[in-house]
Enzyme design. Structure first.
Site, PDB file in Angstrom:
ATOM      1  N   ASP A 205       0.829  -1.220   0.000  1.00 22.62           N
ATOM      2  CA  ASP A 205       0.000   0.000   0.000  1.00 22.62           C
ATOM      3  C   ASP A 205       0.855   1.258   0.000  1.00 22.62           C
ATOM      4  O   ASP A 205       0.638   2.187  -0.787  1.00 22.62           O
ATOM      5  CB  ASP A 205      -0.899   0.035   1.238  1.00 22.62           C
ATOM      6  CG  ASP A 205      -1.908  -1.089   1.270  1.00 22.62           C
ATOM      7  OD1 ASP A 205      -1.497  -2.251   1.082  1.00 22.62           O
ATOM      8  OD2 ASP A 205      -3.089  -0.819   1.499  1.00 22.62           O
ATOM      9  N   THR A 206       1.829   1.281   0.906  1.00 24.05           N
ATOM     10  CA  THR A 206       2.674   2.466   1.029  1.00 24.05           C
ATOM     11  C   THR A 206       3.470   2.700  -0.241  1.00 24.05           C
ATOM     12  O   THR A 206       3.569   3.826  -0.733  1.00 24.05           O
ATOM     13  CB  THR A 206       3.633   2.310   2.224  1.00 24.05           C
ATOM     14  OG1 THR A 206       2.867   2.131   3.420  1.00 24.05           O
ATOM     15  CG2 THR A 206       4.520   3.524   2.371  1.00 24.05           C
TER      16      THR A 206
END
Length: 417
Positions: A205-206
């Site tokens: 996600d990051t």
């Protein structure tokens, strides 16, 4: 009446359209050993989409290496609902599961959410609406944005806020919540970004968000109602350790150019907006911040050179050489970082004009030294003090001339004549 024009960026993407009968939205639920929670999650999500979502949709259960009855539950649900599908992976990893489904889905908008449904489904419509319309490229649920309502323990709250502070400090992240399991992306954007994302676990996600931000994509944030799942199987310590390693790897990759940011910007059509309007100056605050950073570095380099040269030459000669060397570097850095001009075209002219600006700065600093020596016999500390003050005045003059003359954005009609 004058008209402002925009250049260097799209005014927006086209609305997401799918062929007749194809799903417009594909919601992925990545699971690993979730046989208890999976069925109520799918039923609740399916009922919500049937009632609230006016377009065809698909729910894809991405089972990554479950060893319990999760796959059997998923397959039973897919037989019951025509718009529920199952993808089974032999290897574990949320990022791996999302990459596998997103890279092969035929839906123009892709989303995912955690199986525990900690995020209230009322936020799903606001999450995907800007992607459907073409306004935004990614959308994330945020537990830290203004308006979010969150119920969770102090330990998770502390870890989440610390993690996002680390992201802001190390990767200059501007999004508020990287790890909320509630995100969506346009398929055309995912197609470009996914090949450059290495992580297969929770850091996926990051990495996706940082890459999206750096390539100029628009990230829409939705404040969510979120209730912590006390039975979550996530290992906080192991996940945090992996995230820190991911941050270090990603920082290195962006600094060394391993990720082709400029090329992706060009492919995705999200170049910085250039405003051309009489009397309107683009990005003044950002330019001031970057100019100040370059100025600090240049001043330090100038003082170091001056002190080295001053040991075997006079003050005026040392000042001339130190200022000339740092002025060339200062012009080059400001050209690229502060004013966003890349490529060799016009670089020679810019350096020539920068040398004229340098000459004015030299006149200020040399004049300060000359005035000082006519008044007294100064020592080295007093000389440095006078030079620092003169350089401050020269810095203000340099910014005004660089912005208003050397790197001024000329109207297209003027450039053509």
């Amino acid at each position: 009446m004058t008209t402002a024009t925009l250049s260097g960026a799209d005014s927006g993407r086209r609305p997401a359209i799918a062929p007749d009968g194809s799903p417009v939205l594909d919601v992925v639920i990545p699971v690993h050993n979730e046989e208890t929670d999976l069925e109520p999650c799918v039923r609740r999500l399916h009922a919500h989409l049937v009632e609230q979502f006016p377009y065809p949709f698909r729910i894809t259960v991405a089972d990554n290496a479950s060893t319990d009855g999760t796959l059997r539950v998923a397959e039973r649900l897919s037989r019951e609902f025509d718009d529920v599908e199952v993808r089974h992976l032999e290897e574990k990893g949320r990022g791996r599961a999302l990459r596998s489904v997103w890279s092969t889905s035929d839906a123009p908008v892709l989303a995912y959410m955690d199986v525990d449904l900690s995020t209230d489904l009322a936020a799903l419509g606001p999450l995907i609406a800007p992607l459907l319309s073409g306004h935004s490229d990614l959308a994330i649920g945020s537990r830290l944005a203004r308006g979010a309502r969150v119920v969770r323990g102090p330990k998770r709250e502390f870890i989440s806020r610390c993690y996002n502070l680390i992201l802001r400090g190390t990767l200059a992240a501007r999004f508020s919540d990287a790890q909320c399991g509630f995100k969506a992306i346009r398929a055309d954007v995912a197609e470009r970004l996914l090949p450059h994302i290495q992580d297969t676990g929770w850091f996926f996600d990051t990495e996706l968000l940082v890459l999206a931000q750096k390539t100029g994509l628009r990230i829409h944030e939705v404040p969510v109602d979120w209730v912590d799942d006390p039975d979550s199987s996530v290992n906080i310590i192991a996940t945090a350790t992996a995230d820190l390693k991911g941050i270090a790897r990603l920082a290195k990759a962006t600094l060394t150019g391993q990720i082709p940011i400029s090329g992706l910007r060009e492919q995705l059509g999200r170049a910085p907006i250039q405003v051309r309007a009489p009397g309107v100056a683009p990005s003044l605050v950002r330019q001031l911040v970057r100019f100040a950073a370059v100025g600090v570095a240049s001043t330090v380099a100038y003082l170091v050179l001056f002190l080295l040269l001053r040991t075997f030459t006079g003050a005026q000669a040392a000042n001339l050489v130190a200022l000339l060397v740092t002025a060339i570097g200062n012009t080059a850095l400001n050209r690229r970082l502060t004013f966003g001009i890349r490529g060799r075209e016009g670089a020679g002219l810019h350096q020539f004009q920068g040398l004229i600006v340098f000459g004015l700065g030299l006149a200020l600093t040399s004049g300060a030294l000359a005035l000082l020596h006519t008044m007294t016999a100064p020592g080295l500390p007093l000389e440095i003090t006078a030079l620092v003050l003169a350089n401050l005045a020269a810095t203000v003059l340099r910014f005004l001339l660089l912005r208003g003359w050397v790197f001024r954005r000329r109207p297209a009609t003027e450039m053509e004549n």
